[in-house]
Design an enzyme around this catalytic site. Structure first.
Site, PDB file in Angstrom:
ATOM      1  CG  HIS A 124      -1.930  -1.072   1.201  1.00 21.18           C
ATOM      2  ND1 HIS A 124      -2.718  -1.064   0.326  1.00 21.18           N
ATOM      3  CD2 HIS A 124      -2.357  -2.003   2.154  1.00 21.18           C
ATOM      4  CE1 HIS A 124      -3.562  -2.367   0.718  1.00 21.18           C
ATOM      5  NE2 HIS A 124      -3.267  -2.757   1.658  1.00 21.18           N
ATOM      6  CG  ASP A 160      -2.609  -8.540   0.626  1.00 21.01           C
ATOM      7  OD1 ASP A 160      -1.742  -9.035   1.646  1.00 21.01           O
ATOM      8  OD2 ASP A 160      -3.730  -7.771   0.713  1.00 21.01           O
ATOM      9  CG  HIS A 162      -6.432  -5.417   1.728  1.00 21.83           C
ATOM     10  ND1 HIS A 162      -5.770  -6.387   2.464  1.00 21.83           N
ATOM     11  CD2 HIS A 162      -7.558  -4.850   2.103  1.00 21.83           C
ATOM     12  CE1 HIS A 162      -6.833  -6.262   3.463  1.00 21.83           C
ATOM     13  NE2 HIS A 162      -7.842  -5.473   3.270  1.00 21.83           N
ATOM     14  CG  ASP A 245      -4.729 -10.019   3.593  1.00 23.06           C
ATOM     15  OD1 ASP A 245      -4.619 -10.563   2.584  1.00 23.06           O
ATOM     16  OD2 ASP A 245      -4.721  -8.796   3.735  1.00 23.06           O
TER      17      ASP A 245
HETATM   18 ZN   LIG Z   1      -4.063  -7.278   2.830  1.00 21.38          ZN
END
Ligand SMILES: [Zn+2]
Length: 332
Positions: A124, A160, A162, A245
């Site tokens: 991120h 991931d 995200h 995740d």
């Molecule tokens: Zn994540």
């Protein structure tokens, strides 16, 4: 499998209630150790400013240094986004980026996959702002270091839960990016309108439903998108933003995907690396907040790499929901 790990990775956010906690890497390392899978340990060095500045702006690096230097016993949010910091965080984040660099060096030396068991995560972190538990973009820093030294093309593979908004921001000029992610979950980016293929550089986002995507659909999708993007990019190195995740029950993510899919993902990545990058893969830990799910996933990757497994799973294309199957066609 060679594992990059450093005890320093357990110092950031020690004793602070936060899902991105030191126990994540501690527990994985202990599990690997118990299984005799931590014998080929690679010790990382710190990333230098010049390594970090291939991805991040000088102003952002100065912000990180200044804000962490001001911390003593208390923790605080980084001013640029939702990343909690304590007084150890600059040292740990520097060594985390250094861990990704060490994984690239080791995978080039041995022509095989290497796993960097590091934190804080990185995908991120954008050039001018940290966010989403991330300080420096470890995967991107490793990719840029490779390109500075050897040239060519790097494909960053991000499974991931995200979207790696930070990695997508730095894609181009030799870095390509392929990601599945829940959408429109945090951080809200990664829609198909952001995709491109220009020159040899690709950004391939396949957004997924927020929850309950399922194991067979997840594997079937990756077994089709990754070969298609790799055939276009022809990467000299794979960097994997390995976030777990997506696993069912994860308190932050959860795509209702079983931990066992890590075996299928690792076999797929073994095949792509054999076809394109002379076996070179640098896995870099991103998210994943269930300790057992994390440990099982990394163990499965380690086993698949050690046994040089390349079997195809048999997950059916028909398991992939219509919207994702349509997006795949763009890359076929
Ligand atoms: Zn994540």
């Amino acid at each position: 499998m060679r594992i990059v790990y450093d005890e320093l990775y357990t110092h950031h956010l020690r004793g602070i209630p936060h899902p991105e906690r030191p126990e994540r890497v501690q527990y994985i390392a202990a599990s690997l150790q118990e299984a005799g899978k931590l014998e080929q340990l690679v010790t990382p060095s710190d990333a230098l400013d010049e390594d970090i500045l291939r991805v991040h702006t000088p102003a952002y690096l100065e912000t990180v240094k200044r804000e962490i230097a001001a911390l003593r016993a208390h923790a605080a949010y980084l001013s640029t986004g939702d990343t909690v910091l304590d007084y150890t965080s600059l040292d740990v984040a520097r060594r985390a980026a250094g861990g990704a660099l060490a994984a690239v060096d080791a995978c080039i030396e041995h022509n095989e996959a290497v796993f960097a068991l590091l934190r804080p995560p990185g995908h991120h972190a954008e050039p001018d702002r940290g966010m989403g538990f991330c300080v420096f973009n470890n995967a991107a820093i490793a990719a840029r270091a490779f390109l500075a030294r050897y040239g060519g093309r790097v494909l960053i593979v991000d499974f991931d839960y995200h979207h790696g908004n930070g990695t997508q921001r730095v894609a181009g000029n030799g870095i390509s990016y392929v990601s599945t992610h829940a959408y429109p979950a945090y951080p809200g980016t990664g829609g198909p309108a952001e995709n491109y293929f220009v020159g040899d550089d690709a950004v391939a986002n396949i957004p997924l439903t927020m929850h309950d995507f399922g194991s067979e659909a997840f594997v079937a999708l990756w077994e089709r998108i990754l070969p298609a993007v790799a055939a276009r990019v022809r990467p000299n190195l794979l960097v994997v933003s390995a976030g777990f995740d997506y696993i069912a029950g994860d308190i932050v993510g959860d795509l209702n995907v079983a931990p066992a899919v890590a075996t299928d993902l690792a076999r797929l990545i073994n095949r792509i690396a054999a076809d394109h990058s002379n076996g070179r893969v640098a896995y870099v830990l991103e998210g994943g907040y269930d300790l057992n799910g994390l440990a099982e996933s990394v163990m499965r990757i380690s086993e698949a790499v050690d046994a040089r497994e390349v079997a195809v799973s048999g997950a059916a294309e028909t398991a992939i929901p219509e919207p994702q199957r349509l997006l795949l066609e763009e890359w076929a």
